[in-house]
Every structure is written in C-alpha cells, then in structure tokens.
Design a protein around this motif. Sequence first.
Motif, short mmCIF file in Angstrom:
data_model
loop_
_atom_site.label_atom_id
_atom_site.label_comp_id
_atom_site.label_asym_id
_atom_site.label_seq_id
_atom_site.Cartn_x
_atom_site.Cartn_y
_atom_site.Cartn_z
N ALA A 55 0.83 -1.21 0.00
CA ALA A 55 0.00 0.00 0.00
C ALA A 55 0.86 1.25 0.00
O ALA A 55 0.51 2.25 -0.66
N SER A 59 0.64 3.92 -2.95
CA SER A 59 0.27 5.29 -2.57
C SER A 59 1.33 6.29 -2.97
O SER A 59 1.01 7.41 -3.40
N TRP A 63 0.72 9.35 -5.44
CA TRP A 63 1.12 10.70 -5.02
C TRP A 63 2.01 11.33 -6.08
O TRP A 63 1.84 12.50 -6.44
N ARG A 77 -4.90 12.11 -2.31
CA ARG A 77 -5.25 10.71 -2.02
C ARG A 77 -3.99 9.87 -1.82
O ARG A 77 -3.96 8.98 -0.98
N GLY A 78 -2.95 10.16 -2.59
CA GLY A 78 -1.68 9.45 -2.41
C GLY A 78 -1.05 9.74 -1.06
O GLY A 78 -0.54 8.83 -0.39
N LYS A 79 -1.12 11.00 -0.62
CA LYS A 79 -0.57 11.36 0.69
C LYS A 79 -1.32 10.64 1.81
O LYS A 79 -0.72 10.13 2.75
N GLY A 81 -2.95 7.88 1.55
CA GLY A 81 -2.60 6.46 1.45
C GLY A 81 -1.27 6.15 2.10
O GLY A 81 -1.10 5.12 2.76
N VAL A 82 -0.28 7.04 1.93
CA VAL A 82 1.02 6.86 2.57
C VAL A 82 0.87 6.88 4.08
O VAL A 82 1.42 6.03 4.79
N SER A 85 -1.02 3.68 5.28
CA SER A 85 -0.19 2.46 5.21
C SER A 85 0.89 2.48 6.30
O SER A 85 1.18 1.42 6.89
#
Length: 109
Positions: A55, A59, A63, A77-79, A81-82, A85
């Motif tokens: 993940a 992510s 990002w 959304r990528g941030k 997700g980081v 995770s």
Amino acid sequence: MNTLTFLTETAPVLSTLLPMQIDIDPNSSGLPGINQLRTIVGAVMTVGLILSVLALIVSAIVWGFGANSSNPHLAGRGKVGVLVSCGAAIICGASVTLINFFWTVGQSV
C-alpha cells in the motif's frame, strides 16, 4: 433483630462463601490448538506488514502521478494512502506490545 446484629452474625458465613483473592493467569496449554493459533496470528501479522508495504508503494506512485500531472485530488489521495499504510504498519508491528501493555494496566486495576 436490628441491622447491626444481623451483619455481625452473617459476616463469618459470607466470608467463607465469597472468595477473597482470585489469581487467574493466561494458560498456554489449557486448550488444544493454542500453538497453531499463535502460528496463524504470526502469519496474519506478516501478511499485514507485507500489505502495508504494498500500500505504501502504490500510494507513493499515486502521489507522484498526482503531483506531476497537476492533479491535487490525486496527490492528496496518495498522501493519505502513505499515512494510512504507515499507520497500519505501526499497528501491526506494535500490536503485541500494545496488548501486553494494556494487559498489565488491566492487572493493576
């Protein structure tokens, strides 16, 4: 019969009926399959950590694509997700320590 007389007469009877001290500790040999359950829980923790790494990689890629394509929603959304995770990895890694900590706190209550 007044209340004080009743309490003084029934106190010895109640003290023999009610337990004064209960000492129960976890028993690792009380049920069959405990060792297999520990193996399964360890395997689930390993899977959780591997999925957290996956993940994190996905992510970070999202990002990066969002930042390079000037898409703030995708980058946000990528941030998230980081962070999620990394939080999942922290919880998976610290789960045994957290449970032991709260077990100790519960024993001191």
